[in-house]
Design an enzyme around this catalytic site. Structure first.
Site, short mmCIF file in Angstrom:
data_model
loop_
_atom_site.label_atom_id
_atom_site.label_comp_id
_atom_site.label_asym_id
_atom_site.label_seq_id
_atom_site.Cartn_x
_atom_site.Cartn_y
_atom_site.Cartn_z
N ASP A 64 86.09 -17.12 -2.65
CA ASP A 64 85.76 -15.72 -2.94
C ASP A 64 84.80 -15.66 -4.14
O ASP A 64 85.20 -15.97 -5.27
CB ASP A 64 87.07 -14.99 -3.27
CG ASP A 64 86.87 -13.51 -3.57
OD1 ASP A 64 85.70 -13.06 -3.66
OD2 ASP A 64 87.88 -12.81 -3.73
N SER A 143 69.61 -3.91 -1.54
CA SER A 143 69.65 -3.01 -0.37
C SER A 143 68.74 -1.84 -0.65
O SER A 143 68.51 -1.48 -1.81
CB SER A 143 71.07 -2.50 -0.16
OG SER A 143 71.09 -1.46 0.80
N TYR A 156 78.94 1.26 -3.13
CA TYR A 156 78.04 0.22 -2.59
C TYR A 156 76.66 0.34 -3.25
O TYR A 156 76.10 -0.65 -3.73
CB TYR A 156 77.95 0.36 -1.07
CG TYR A 156 76.99 -0.62 -0.42
CD1 TYR A 156 77.36 -1.93 -0.18
CD2 TYR A 156 75.70 -0.22 -0.04
CE1 TYR A 156 76.48 -2.84 0.41
CE2 TYR A 156 74.81 -1.12 0.54
CZ TYR A 156 75.22 -2.42 0.77
OH TYR A 156 74.33 -3.30 1.34
N ALA A 158 75.88 1.77 -6.03
CA ALA A 158 75.96 1.45 -7.47
C ALA A 158 75.92 -0.06 -7.67
O ALA A 158 75.25 -0.56 -8.59
CB ALA A 158 77.22 2.05 -8.08
N SER A 159 76.62 -0.80 -6.81
CA SER A 159 76.64 -2.26 -6.96
C SER A 159 75.25 -2.84 -6.73
O SER A 159 74.83 -3.78 -7.41
CB SER A 159 77.66 -2.90 -6.01
OG SER A 159 77.23 -2.82 -4.66
N LYS A 160 74.53 -2.28 -5.77
CA LYS A 160 73.19 -2.79 -5.46
C LYS A 160 72.18 -2.34 -6.52
O LYS A 160 71.24 -3.08 -6.85
CB LYS A 160 72.75 -2.33 -4.07
CG LYS A 160 73.61 -2.94 -2.94
CD LYS A 160 73.49 -4.45 -2.93
CE LYS A 160 74.14 -5.09 -1.73
NZ LYS A 160 73.95 -6.55 -1.68
N1 LIG Z 1 72.76 -5.47 7.41
C1 LIG Z 1 72.16 -4.49 6.76
O1 LIG Z 1 71.80 -3.46 7.33
C2 LIG Z 1 71.92 -4.63 5.27
C3 LIG Z 1 71.16 -3.63 4.64
C4 LIG Z 1 70.94 -3.71 3.28
C5 LIG Z 1 71.44 -4.78 2.56
N2 LIG Z 1 72.16 -5.74 3.19
C6 LIG Z 1 72.70 -6.83 2.37
O2 LIG Z 1 72.44 -8.07 2.99
C7 LIG Z 1 73.41 -9.01 2.57
C8 LIG Z 1 73.99 -9.75 3.76
O3 LIG Z 1 74.69 -8.83 4.56
P1 LIG Z 1 74.73 -8.93 6.14
O4 LIG Z 1 74.08 -7.72 6.68
O5 LIG Z 1 74.25 -10.25 6.59
O6 LIG Z 1 76.27 -8.74 6.42
P2 LIG Z 1 77.44 -9.77 6.80
O7 LIG Z 1 77.13 -10.45 8.08
O8 LIG Z 1 78.68 -8.99 6.71
O9 LIG Z 1 77.37 -10.84 5.64
C9 LIG Z 1 78.05 -10.71 4.42
C10 LIG Z 1 78.36 -12.11 3.94
O10 LIG Z 1 78.99 -12.03 2.67
C11 LIG Z 1 80.16 -12.84 2.69
N3 LIG Z 1 81.14 -12.33 1.76
C12 LIG Z 1 81.68 -11.08 1.69
N4 LIG Z 1 82.59 -11.01 0.72
C13 LIG Z 1 82.63 -12.24 0.14
C14 LIG Z 1 83.40 -12.79 -0.90
N5 LIG Z 1 84.30 -12.07 -1.58
N6 LIG Z 1 83.22 -14.10 -1.22
C15 LIG Z 1 82.32 -14.85 -0.54
N7 LIG Z 1 81.55 -14.37 0.46
C16 LIG Z 1 81.72 -13.08 0.80
C17 LIG Z 1 80.63 -12.75 4.14
O11 LIG Z 1 81.42 -13.87 4.50
P3 LIG Z 1 83.00 -13.96 4.52
O12 LIG Z 1 83.53 -12.69 5.09
O13 LIG Z 1 83.23 -15.16 5.39
O14 LIG Z 1 83.41 -14.19 3.10
C18 LIG Z 1 79.32 -12.84 4.88
O15 LIG Z 1 78.92 -14.17 5.00
C19 LIG Z 1 74.45 -8.23 1.77
O16 LIG Z 1 74.18 -8.36 0.40
C20 LIG Z 1 74.21 -6.79 2.20
O17 LIG Z 1 74.62 -5.86 1.22
C21 LIG Z 1 72.43 -5.69 4.52
#
Ligand SMILES: NC(=O)c1ccc[n+]([C@@H]2O[C@H](COP(=O)([O-])OP(=O)(O)OC[C@H]3O[C@@H](n4cnc5c(N)ncnc54)[C@H](OP(=O)(O)O)[C@@H]3O)[C@@H](O)[C@H]2O)c1
Length: 285
Positions: A64, A143, A156, A158-160
């Site tokens: 984590d 994001s 969310y 705020a974190s970004k």
């Molecule tokens: N998809 C979109 O539309 C979008 C838009 C804007 C920004 N983003 C950003 O892009 C990034 C990737 O997101 P994604 O879209 O690819 O979504 P995703 O498939 O849900 O990927 C999120 C990743 O973060 C990991 N994760 C979550 N909590 C964690 C923790 N506590 N410790 C370690 N790993 C953790 C998850 O793996 P585990 O669950 O296995 O830990 C997963 O590998 C994120 O920062 C997201 O905010 C995505």
């Protein structure tokens, strides 16, 4: 820097699915040794098996990143096993899409730990390593929500936004060190994050493939770009950016109209408030 990552070590958080998993595969295809991090070990195992076809020393660490000790350890273990760290991609995050009335105060801490503080901890651990090497790149996956906060996304966003401000500060502070800092702002990307929303997302438009985000990450590293928004020419994002600059009130109004708070949600929140409940206490009668 060239498009060839032969001999380079790339640490990617959030690599078990979505953008991070695609990034791991694409970096490995270009010759990088990849360290993939997330909580779900079985998924990481699959990602790393594919990476090893190109770079046999790639490995994964499951845990984590919201825990400081683990976030620091992934950097140290990378150095212990591969001897260097060239690129750190802070990509792990959780979604938080729910009305504020349904949100517990405690959720703020977990969102900020995972989405923001994890990247601070990995970065603090990585900087001395990169200083010793004389080179490094840190890419933070933020994001579009960091630029304008959608309804139900205050935590969310705020974190970004914190990640974006931190990156900009780092860019200033690391100037002259040969450690490049970059920020990628993805718009709607087709990953499983949309399936993890607490409440159904109102957005039903086009979602783009994760590869465009990974290409933006490459672009940031190879062309030393600081900030990239992807997709670059999406009319909705372009209009939103324009309105944010010139008519922010109109943009806020329009976004509210796109996902208005149902009257019933407010009434129910009033009832819980009258009963002395805290925010987020939605299950009790
Ligand atoms: N998809 C979109 O539309 C979008 C838009 C804007 C920004 N983003 C950003 O892009 C990034 C990737 O997101 P994604 O879209 O690819 O979504 P995703 O498939 O849900 O990927 C999120 C990743 O973060 C990991 N994760 C979550 N909590 C964690 C923790 N506590 N410790 C370690 N790993 C953790 C998850 O793996 P585990 O669950 O296995 O830990 C997963 O590998 C994120 O920062 C997201 O905010 C995505």
């Amino acid at each position: 820097m060239s498009r060839n990552y032969e001999g380079k070590v790339v640490l990617i958080t959030g690599a078990s699915s979505g953008i991070g998993a695609v990034a791991a595969r694409m970096f490995a295809e270009r010759g990088a040794q990849v360290v993939a991090v997330a909580r779900r070990a079985p998924l990481l195992e699959r990602v790393i098996a594919e990476c090893r076809a190109h770079s046999p020393s790639s490995f994964y660490l499951s845990g984590d990143v919201g825990e400081q000790e683990f976030a620091e350890r992934i950097v140290q273990t990378t150095i212990d096993r591969l001897g260097r760290l060239d690129v750190l991609v802070n990509n792990a995050a959780i979604s938080k899409h729910k009305h504020i009335y349904h949100t517990r105060a405690e959720e703020a801490e977990s969102v900020l730990r995972i989405n923001f503080l994890s990247s601070v901890w990995t970065t603090f651990a990585a900087i001395p390593v990169m200083l010793r090497q004389g080179w490094g790149a840190i890419v933070n996956v933020s994001s579009f929500a960091a630029k304008l906060t959608p309804p139900r996304e205050s935590l969310y966003a705020a974190s970004k936004a914190a990640m974006s401000a931190f990156s900009e500060g780092l860019w200033h502070d690391l100037a002259g060190s040969n450690i490049h800092v970059a920020l990628v702002h993805p718009g709607p990307i087709d990953t499983e994050i949309w399936l993890k929303e607490d409440e159904p997302p109102s957005y039903q438009g086009k979602k783009y493939p994760p590869e465009i985000v990974v290409n933006a990450i490459f672009d940031c590293i190879e062309r030393r770009r600081y900030e990239v928004t992807v997709p670059r020419r999406n009319p909705m994002l372009m209009t939103a950016r324009f309105l944010r600059l010139v008519l922010p009130g109109l943009l806020r109004w329009g976004m509210q109209r796109s996902d208005p708070v149902p009257r019933a949600v407010i009434e129910r929140a009033r009832e819980r408030a009258a009963a002395g409940k805290r925010l987020g206490e939605v299950d009790e009668p």
